[in-house]
Scaffold this active site. Structure first.
Site, PDB file in Angstrom:
ATOM      1  N   GLY A  14       0.819  -1.210   0.000  1.00 46.58           N
ATOM      2  CA  GLY A  14       0.000   0.000   0.000  1.00 46.58           C
ATOM      3  C   GLY A  14       0.854   1.262   0.000  1.00 46.58           C
ATOM      4  O   GLY A  14       0.708   2.131  -0.866  1.00 46.58           O
ATOM      5  N   ILE A  35       8.623  -9.109  -2.685  1.00 44.35           N
ATOM      6  CA  ILE A  35       8.475 -10.525  -2.993  1.00 44.35           C
ATOM      7  C   ILE A  35       7.285 -10.700  -3.956  1.00 44.35           C
ATOM      8  O   ILE A  35       7.185 -11.684  -4.672  1.00 44.35           O
ATOM      9  CB  ILE A  35       8.296 -11.329  -1.682  1.00 44.35           C
ATOM     10  CG1 ILE A  35       8.609 -12.795  -1.860  1.00 44.35           C
ATOM     11  CG2 ILE A  35       6.934 -11.100  -1.067  1.00 44.35           C
ATOM     12  CD1 ILE A  35       8.665 -13.571  -0.537  1.00 44.35           C
ATOM     13  N   ALA A  36       6.403  -9.726  -3.965  1.00 45.05           N
ATOM     14  CA  ALA A  36       5.186  -9.739  -4.797  1.00 45.05           C
ATOM     15  C   ALA A  36       5.476  -9.056  -6.142  1.00 45.05           C
ATOM     16  O   ALA A  36       6.445  -8.301  -6.256  1.00 45.05           O
ATOM     17  CB  ALA A  36       4.069  -9.001  -4.062  1.00 45.05           C
ATOM     18  N   SER A  76       2.771  -6.669   7.599  1.00 46.15           N
ATOM     19  CA  SER A  76       2.335  -5.380   8.143  1.00 46.15           C
ATOM     20  C   SER A  76       1.148  -5.499   9.097  1.00 46.15           C
ATOM     21  O   SER A  76       0.576  -4.478   9.487  1.00 46.15           O
ATOM     22  CB  SER A  76       1.983  -4.433   6.993  1.00 46.15           C
ATOM     23  OG  SER A  76       0.892  -4.944   6.266  1.00 46.15           O
ATOM     24  N   ASN A 113       3.149   2.177  15.234  1.00 48.68           N
ATOM     25  CA  ASN A 113       2.552   2.516  16.535  1.00 48.68           C
ATOM     26  C   ASN A 113       2.353   1.255  17.381  1.00 48.68           C
ATOM     27  O   ASN A 113       2.191   1.367  18.602  1.00 48.68           O
ATOM     28  CB  ASN A 113       1.231   3.255  16.327  1.00 48.68           C
ATOM     29  CG  ASN A 113       0.118   2.374  15.792  1.00 48.68           C
ATOM     30  OD1 ASN A 113      -0.597   1.727  16.575  1.00 48.68           O
ATOM     31  ND2 ASN A 113      -0.035   2.295  14.476  1.00 48.68           N
ATOM     32  N   TYR A 137       3.814  -8.829  15.760  1.00 48.10           N
ATOM     33  CA  TYR A 137       4.132  -7.789  14.765  1.00 48.10           C
ATOM     34  C   TYR A 137       4.792  -6.596  15.450  1.00 48.10           C
ATOM     35  O   TYR A 137       5.873  -6.136  15.034  1.00 48.10           O
ATOM     36  CB  TYR A 137       2.836  -7.388  14.051  1.00 48.10           C
ATOM     37  CG  TYR A 137       2.929  -6.130  13.228  1.00 48.10           C
ATOM     38  CD1 TYR A 137       3.723  -6.071  12.091  1.00 48.10           C
ATOM     39  CD2 TYR A 137       2.231  -4.979  13.608  1.00 48.10           C
ATOM     40  CE1 TYR A 137       3.809  -4.912  11.340  1.00 48.10           C
ATOM     41  CE2 TYR A 137       2.303  -3.821  12.856  1.00 48.10           C
ATOM     42  CZ  TYR A 137       3.096  -3.782  11.733  1.00 48.10           C
ATOM     43  OH  TYR A 137       3.180  -2.628  10.996  1.00 48.10           O
ATOM     44  N   SER A 166      -1.534   5.382  11.157  1.00 47.86           N
ATOM     45  CA  SER A 166      -2.380   4.705  10.168  1.00 47.86           C
ATOM     46  C   SER A 166      -2.299   5.514   8.883  1.00 47.86           C
ATOM     47  O   SER A 166      -2.912   6.584   8.798  1.00 47.86           O
ATOM     48  CB  SER A 166      -3.831   4.653  10.644  1.00 47.86           C
ATOM     49  OG  SER A 166      -3.912   4.077  11.944  1.00 47.86           O
ATOM     50  N   SER A 167      -1.533   5.008   7.922  1.00 48.17           N
ATOM     51  CA  SER A 167      -1.336   5.768   6.690  1.00 48.17           C
ATOM     52  C   SER A 167      -2.131   5.148   5.557  1.00 48.17           C
ATOM     53  O   SER A 167      -1.739   4.127   4.971  1.00 48.17           O
ATOM     54  CB  SER A 167       0.160   5.859   6.353  1.00 48.17           C
ATOM     55  OG  SER A 167       0.367   6.857   5.385  1.00 48.17           O
TER      56      SER A 167
HETATM   57  P1  NAI Z   1       1.706  -3.817   2.962  1.00 48.01           P
HETATM   58  O1  NAI Z   1       1.433  -5.114   3.643  1.00 48.01           O
HETATM   59  O2  NAI Z   1       0.711  -3.303   1.976  1.00 48.01           O
HETATM   60  O3  NAI Z   1       3.120  -3.904   2.231  1.00 48.01           O
HETATM   61  C1  NAI Z   1       4.200  -4.661   2.710  1.00 48.01           C
HETATM   62  C2  NAI Z   1       4.934  -5.256   1.519  1.00 48.01           C
HETATM   63  O4  NAI Z   1       5.998  -6.070   2.010  1.00 48.01           O
HETATM   64  C3  NAI Z   1       4.045  -6.145   0.645  1.00 48.01           C
HETATM   65  O5  NAI Z   1       4.055  -5.702  -0.692  1.00 48.01           O
HETATM   66  C4  NAI Z   1       4.645  -7.523   0.800  1.00 48.01           C
HETATM   67  O6  NAI Z   1       4.597  -8.303  -0.387  1.00 48.01           O
HETATM   68  C5  NAI Z   1       6.077  -7.214   1.199  1.00 48.01           C
HETATM   69  N1  NAI Z   1       6.679  -8.344   1.904  1.00 48.01           N
HETATM   70  C6  NAI Z   1       6.120  -9.118   2.872  1.00 48.01           C
HETATM   71  N2  NAI Z   1       6.950 -10.112   3.212  1.00 48.01           N
HETATM   72  C7  NAI Z   1       8.051  -9.977   2.452  1.00 48.01           C
HETATM   73  C8  NAI Z   1       9.249 -10.708   2.343  1.00 48.01           C
HETATM   74  N3  NAI Z   1       9.496 -11.808   3.086  1.00 48.01           N
HETATM   75  N4  NAI Z   1      10.162 -10.291   1.448  1.00 48.01           N
HETATM   76  C9  NAI Z   1       9.939  -9.190   0.688  1.00 48.01           C
HETATM   77  N5  NAI Z   1       8.827  -8.463   0.746  1.00 48.01           N
HETATM   78  C10 NAI Z   1       7.889  -8.843   1.622  1.00 48.01           C
HETATM   79  O7  NAI Z   1       1.958  -2.744   4.108  1.00 48.01           O
HETATM   80  P2  NAI Z   1       1.914  -1.145   4.032  1.00 48.01           P
HETATM   81  O8  NAI Z   1       0.656  -0.660   4.628  1.00 48.01           O
HETATM   82  O9  NAI Z   1       2.309  -0.680   2.696  1.00 48.01           O
HETATM   83  O10 NAI Z   1       3.067  -0.778   5.079  1.00 48.01           O
HETATM   84  C11 NAI Z   1       4.404  -0.607   4.679  1.00 48.01           C
HETATM   85  C12 NAI Z   1       5.303  -0.685   5.904  1.00 48.01           C
HETATM   86  O11 NAI Z   1       4.908   0.298   6.831  1.00 48.01           O
HETATM   87  C13 NAI Z   1       5.224  -2.034   6.624  1.00 48.01           C
HETATM   88  O12 NAI Z   1       6.511  -2.349   7.129  1.00 48.01           O
HETATM   89  C14 NAI Z   1       4.268  -1.763   7.763  1.00 48.01           C
HETATM   90  O13 NAI Z   1       4.531  -2.619   8.860  1.00 48.01           O
HETATM   91  C15 NAI Z   1       4.580  -0.307   8.070  1.00 48.01           C
HETATM   92  N6  NAI Z   1       3.429   0.379   8.659  1.00 48.01           N
HETATM   93  C16 NAI Z   1       2.350   0.717   7.887  1.00 48.01           C
HETATM   94  C17 NAI Z   1       1.281   1.378   8.446  1.00 48.01           C
HETATM   95  C18 NAI Z   1       0.120   1.854   7.621  1.00 48.01           C
HETATM   96  O14 NAI Z   1      -0.743   2.504   8.191  1.00 48.01           O
HETATM   97  N7  NAI Z   1       0.036   1.588   6.324  1.00 48.01           N
HETATM   98  C19 NAI Z   1       1.243   1.660   9.891  1.00 48.01           C
HETATM   99  C20 NAI Z   1       2.425   1.257  10.609  1.00 48.01           C
HETATM  100  C21 NAI Z   1       3.477   0.652   9.997  1.00 48.01           C
HETATM  101  C1  15L Z   2       0.026  -0.918  11.259  1.00 46.55           C
HETATM  102  O1  15L Z   2       1.125  -1.114  11.741  1.00 46.55           O
HETATM  103  C2  15L Z   2      -0.441  -1.656  10.065  1.00 46.55           C
HETATM  104  O2  15L Z   2       0.614  -1.939   9.181  1.00 46.55           O
HETATM  105  C3  15L Z   2      -1.546  -0.930   9.318  1.00 46.55           C
HETATM  106  O3  15L Z   2      -2.129  -1.840   8.405  1.00 46.55           O
HETATM  107  C4  15L Z   2      -2.591  -0.354  10.260  1.00 46.55           C
HETATM  108  O4  15L Z   2      -3.286  -1.384  10.873  1.00 46.55           O
HETATM  109  C5  15L Z   2      -1.932   0.528  11.285  1.00 46.55           C
HETATM  110  O5  15L Z   2      -0.844  -0.101  11.923  1.00 46.55           O
HETATM  111  C6  15L Z   2      -2.871   1.010  12.387  1.00 46.55           C
HETATM  112  O6  15L Z   2      -2.532   0.861  13.556  1.00 46.55           O
HETATM  113  O7  15L Z   2      -3.929   1.555  12.072  1.00 46.55           O
END
Ligand code: NAI
Ligand code: 15L
Length: 266
Positions: A14, A35-36, A76, A113, A137, A166-167
Site C-alpha cells: 500500500g 516478494i510480490a 504489516s 505505533n 508484529y 495509520s497511513s
Molecule cells: P503492505 O502489507 O501493503 O506492504 C508490505 C509489503 O511487504 C508487501 O508488498 C509484501 O509483499 C512485502 N513483503 C512481505 N513479506 C516480504 C518478504 N518476506 N520479502 C519481501 N517483501 C515482503 O503494508 P503497508 O501498509 O504498505 O506498510 C508498509 C510498511 O509500513 C510495513 O513495514 C508496515 O509494517 C509499516 N506500517 C504501515 C502502516 C500503515 O498505516 N500503512 C502503519 C504502521 C506501519
Molecule cells: C500498522 O502497523 C499496520 O501496518 C496498518 O495496516 C494499520 O493497521 C496501522 O498499523 C494502524 O494501527 O492503524
C-alpha cells in the site's frame, strides 16, 4: 539534494505503491523491491529486484550500490510468530547486515505505533516511553528499532525509525482520527528522514496534525518535520459509523484491535 541510488523495499504494498512514485525526485536511480509482483519498470530511473527479505544472500545483493534504504517490506499486520520471524525479524537483520557490508549509510525504517500499542488512548507519550508492543508484529518492529540503535552505536549507520500511525487515503474508523498519517505528510517525513544530517538513530511518530494526537515529537524536532494535514476533514464521514463500545480495544488502547489479536494455535 539527490541520492545516487535509493532502495525501496515493500514497493508492491500500500505505502510502497505511493512512495514508488513520490520518491522519484530524491534519487537518480530508484531500486524497487518486493516478494510480490511489481510490474514493469516505470522508466530508466527504475530498477526492479524481486527478493525475499528472509534470504540473506539475496538481501546482500539487493543493497549493493545503494546510498540509502526506505525499508517498508515485511508483514504489516499481526500474524503467527513463525511468519513474522522470517519476513520482519530475519528481514531486518539481513537489511542491516547488508548495509554494513555494502557501505549503505542510512535507513528509513517503517516502524509502527504497535511498538507502543498497549498505552491507553488517554496517555500521551514521547519516544523515550518504554515500549509496550501489542503482538508479534509490534515485537518485530520493536526489535527493528533496537537493531537500528545497535547499528548506529556499533557501526555508525544512521536510521530514522518512523512509528507510522495509520497511513491510508482516509481514516477508516474513530481511532484513526488520532493515528491517521496522510500520504503527503508521510512523503515529507520520509524526505526529511533521508536528508536531515546527523540523525543518529531518531525515533519519530508518524501522525498528521490531527485534533487529538497521543504522541509528542519534540525529541525528533531536528528533523524539521511539521505535519500539514488534519483528519478533521474526515470526521463527518467517520462518525456515520456506529459508536464504539467503551470496552472495545479500539476505544481503549493506542494500538486498537491489534491488542486483542491471537493467540494463534498450531
Ligand atoms: P503492505 O502489507 O501493503 O506492504 C508490505 C509489503 O511487504 C508487501 O508488498 C509484501 O509483499 C512485502 N513483503 C512481505 N513479506 C516480504 C518478504 N518476506 N520479502 C519481501 N517483501 C515482503 O503494508 P503497508 O501498509 O504498505 O506498510 C508498509 C510498511 O509500513 C510495513 O513495514 C508496515 O509494517 C509499516 N506500517 C504501515 C502502516 C500503515 O498505516 N500503512 C502503519 C504502521 C506501519
Ligand atoms: C500498522 O502497523 C499496520 O501496518 C496498518 O495496516 C494499520 O493497521 C496501522 O498499523 C494502524 O494501527 O492503524
Amino acid at each position: 539534494r539527490r541520492l545516487q541510488r535509493l532502495l525501496l523495499t515493500g514497493a508492491a504494498g500500500g505505502l510502497g505503491q505511493v512512495l514508488r512514485e513520490r520518491l522519484v525526485p530524491f534519487a537518480e536511480q530508484l531500486r524497487v523491491s518486493d516478494i510480490a509482483p511489481l510490474g514493469a519498470a516505470r522508466g530508466a530511473h527504475e530498477e526492479i529486484v524481486h527478493c525475499d527479505l528472509a534470504e540473506k544472500a539475496a538481501v546482500h545483493a539487493l543493497l549493493a550500490g545503494c546510498d540509502a534504504v526506505v525499508h517498508l517490506g515485511g508483514i504489516s499486520v499481526e500474524r503467527p510468530f513463525e511468519q513474522i520471524l522470517e519476513a520482519n525479524i530475519k528481514g531486518i537483520y539481513n537489511v542491516y547486515e547488508a548495509a554494513r557490508r555494502q557501505g549503505v549509510g542510512r535507513i528509513v525504517f517503517a516502524s509502527s505505533n504497535h511498538v507502543i500499542g498497549f498505552y491507553k488512548q488517554t496517555e500521551h507519550i514521547d519516544a523515550t516511553a518504554m515500549r509496550r508492543p501489542d503482538g508479534y508484529y509490534g515485537l518485530s518492529k520493536s526489535f527493528g528499532e533496537d537493531m537500528a540503535q545497535f547499528y548506529w552505536d556499533r557501526y555508525g549507520i544512521q536510521t530514522v525509525s518512523i512509528r507510522i500511525g495509520s497511513s491510508f487515503p482516509a481514516p477508516a474508523n474513530r481511532r484513526m482520527m488520532s493515528t491517521w498519517l496522510s500520504y503527503d505528510d508521510l512523503t515529507r517525513l520520509v524526505e526529511r528522514s533521508l536528508f536531515t544530517p546527523d540523525v543518529g538513530h531518531t525515533v519519530v511518530f508518524g501522525a498528521s496534525a490531527n485534533r487529538e494526537v497521543w504522541w509528542d515529537n519534540r525529541a525528533a524536532a531536528h528533523l524539521g518535520w511539521v505535519p500539514q494535514d488534519d483528519s478533521e476533514v474526515f470526521r463527518a464521514q467517520v462518525e456515520t459509523q456506529p459508536p464504539v463500545a467503551a470496552d472495545d480495544p479500539n476505544a481503549i488502547y493506542q494500538g486498537g484491535a491489534f491488542t486483542a489479536q491471537g493467540p494463534f494455535g498450531d
